[in-house]
Design an enzyme around this catalytic site. Structure first.
Site, PDB file in Angstrom:
ATOM      1  CG  ASN A   1      -1.836   1.236   1.593  1.00  0.00           C
ATOM      2  OD1 ASN A   1      -2.222   2.325   0.285  1.00  0.00           O
ATOM      3  ND2 ASN A   1      -2.218   1.449   3.102  1.00  0.00           N
TER       4      ASN A   1
ATOM      5  CE  LYS B   1       0.196   3.620   5.150  1.00  0.00           C
ATOM      6  NZ  LYS B   1       0.354   3.516   5.985  1.00  0.00           N
TER       7      LYS B   1
ATOM      8  CG  HIS C   1      -5.554   2.057   5.369  1.00  0.00           C
ATOM      9  ND1 HIS C   1      -5.190   2.915   6.086  1.00  0.00           N
ATOM     10  CD2 HIS C   1      -5.007   1.447   5.045  1.00  0.00           C
ATOM     11  CE1 HIS C   1      -4.222   2.138   6.671  1.00  0.00           C
ATOM     12  NE2 HIS C   1      -3.482   1.551   6.121  1.00  0.00           N
TER      13      HIS C   1
ATOM     14  CD  GLU D   1      -2.759   5.704   6.905  1.00  0.00           C
ATOM     15  OE1 GLU D   1      -2.879   5.701   5.205  1.00  0.00           O
ATOM     16  OE2 GLU D   1      -1.585   5.067   7.552  1.00  0.00           O
TER      17      GLU D   1
ATOM     18  CD  GLU E   1      -3.738  -2.446   7.423  1.00  0.00           C
ATOM     19  OE1 GLU E   1      -2.429  -3.112   6.987  1.00  0.00           O
ATOM     20  OE2 GLU E   1      -4.883  -1.761   7.091  1.00  0.00           O
TER      21      GLU E   1
ATOM     22  N   GLY F   1       2.760   2.392  10.482  1.00  0.00           N
ATOM     23  CA  GLY F   1       3.289   3.207  10.840  1.00  0.00           C
ATOM     24  C   GLY F   1       4.170   3.053  12.207  1.00  0.00           C
TER      25      GLY F   1
ATOM     26  CB  SER G   1       4.875  -1.635  12.518  1.00  0.00           C
ATOM     27  OG  SER G   1       4.703  -0.774  12.813  1.00  0.00           O
TER      28      SER G   1
HETATM   29  C1  PEP Z   1      -0.481   0.227   6.127  1.00  0.00           C
HETATM   30  O1  PEP Z   1      -0.933   1.218   5.762  1.00  0.00           O
HETATM   31  O2  PEP Z   1      -1.774  -0.375   5.683  1.00  0.00           O
HETATM   32  C2  PEP Z   1       0.471  -0.230   6.729  1.00  0.00           C
HETATM   33  C3  PEP Z   1       0.421  -1.570   7.253  1.00  0.00           C
HETATM   34  O3  PEP Z   1       1.400   0.427   6.974  1.00  0.00           O
HETATM   35  P1  PEP Z   1       2.590   0.010   7.963  1.00  0.00           P
HETATM   36  O4  PEP Z   1       3.077  -0.719   6.984  1.00  0.00           O
HETATM   37  O5  PEP Z   1       3.367   1.376   6.980  1.00  0.00           O
HETATM   38  O6  PEP Z   1       2.409  -0.140   9.147  1.00  0.00           O
END
Ligand code: PEP
Length: 250
Positions: free
Chosen positions: A11, A13, A97, A99, A167, A173, A212
């Protein structure tokens, strides 16, 4: 798809200009030469979907969107519909997601409507769920996540290809991850919810872990029971790191 074949989704983003396509090219070129078993998807920003798709034509990497509107067209300034993503070359789409749920106040019902639209235009949805740190601290992670699964997955998913991504919001992040035991507990609960809802068909959908994931922790996470793959944010932007995560899946 064999359950043992992992699904690794990048992803990007809101990151990436034209030069970023070289990272996708490199991932694809290496996968072609290594004949990796995993299913690999890159979800660039909407502006790059078509160009990434063209750059990877005939390759090993699939291309997805990061969100879609529930309507197919209309007066929704700034939005892109599932039909538009499919027209640009996407074959999958990330929905719900955290976000989006946070910044755009998307509810489970909103996510469910988007899933319906994705299915209508032939996109395979990757539906995200995950608890806040306060939920985990108060022992409510499984309860919160199973409620999101119930509310975000429409009945029309029955018999369709889709994935669920677990998630935890506090892991995205941040460099923090749940223990593999905690991941296994939530994945088992999601699997049970899928089987309760869709019968034996609920066993086919991969349940991805996201939050992460990096080259150092990917192997342990991907070996965890009922982890069918990974949704990778930051570490998917560099071909070198993303490839290391993909390799950790074999
Ligand atoms: C994500 O944005 O779905 C995500 C898992 O980000 P990160 O791997 O940077 O934590």
């Amino acid at each position: 798809m064999k359950q043992s074949v992992k699904m690794i989704v990048g992803n990007w983003k809101m990151n990436g200009l034209a030069a970023q396509i070289d990272e996708a090219r490199e991932v694809d070129a290496v996968l072609r030469s290594e004949q990796a078993e995993s299913r690999v998807v890159i979800c660039p920003p909407a502006t790059l979907i078509h160009r990434v798709k063209m750059a990877l034509e005939g390759g090993r990497v699939e291309v997805g969107g990061q969100d879609c509107h529930a309507e197919s067209c209309g007066a929704f300034t700034g939005s892109a519909s599932a039909e538009m993503l499919a027209d640009a070359g996407a074959t999958l789409v990330i929905l719900g997601h955290s976000e989006r749920r946070d910044a755009f106040r998307e509810s489970d019902a909103d996510v469910s409507a988007k899933v319906e639209s994705a299915l209508a235009y032939g996109l395979e949805p990757i539906i995200c769920v995950g608890e806040r740190s306060a939920d985990r601290d108060t022992g409510r992670a499984v309860e919160v996540v199973t409620a999101q699964v119930a509310g975000s997955l429409p009945a029309s998913l029955e018999g369709k290809a889709f994935a669920v991504a677990y998630e935890p919001i506090w892991a995205i992040g941040t460099g923090r991850t749940p223990t593999t035991g905690e991941i296994a507990e939530v994945h088992a609960a999601i699997r049970q919810a899928l089987v309760d809802r869709f019968g034996e068909g609920g066993r086919a959908a991969p349940i991805l872990y996201g939050g992460s994931v990096n080259p150092g922790n990917a192997a342990a996470i991907l070996r965890t029971p009922d982890v069918g793959g990974a949704l990778v944010g930051g570490a998917s932007l560099k071909a070198h790191d993303f490839l290391a995560i993909i390799r950790a899946a074999h």
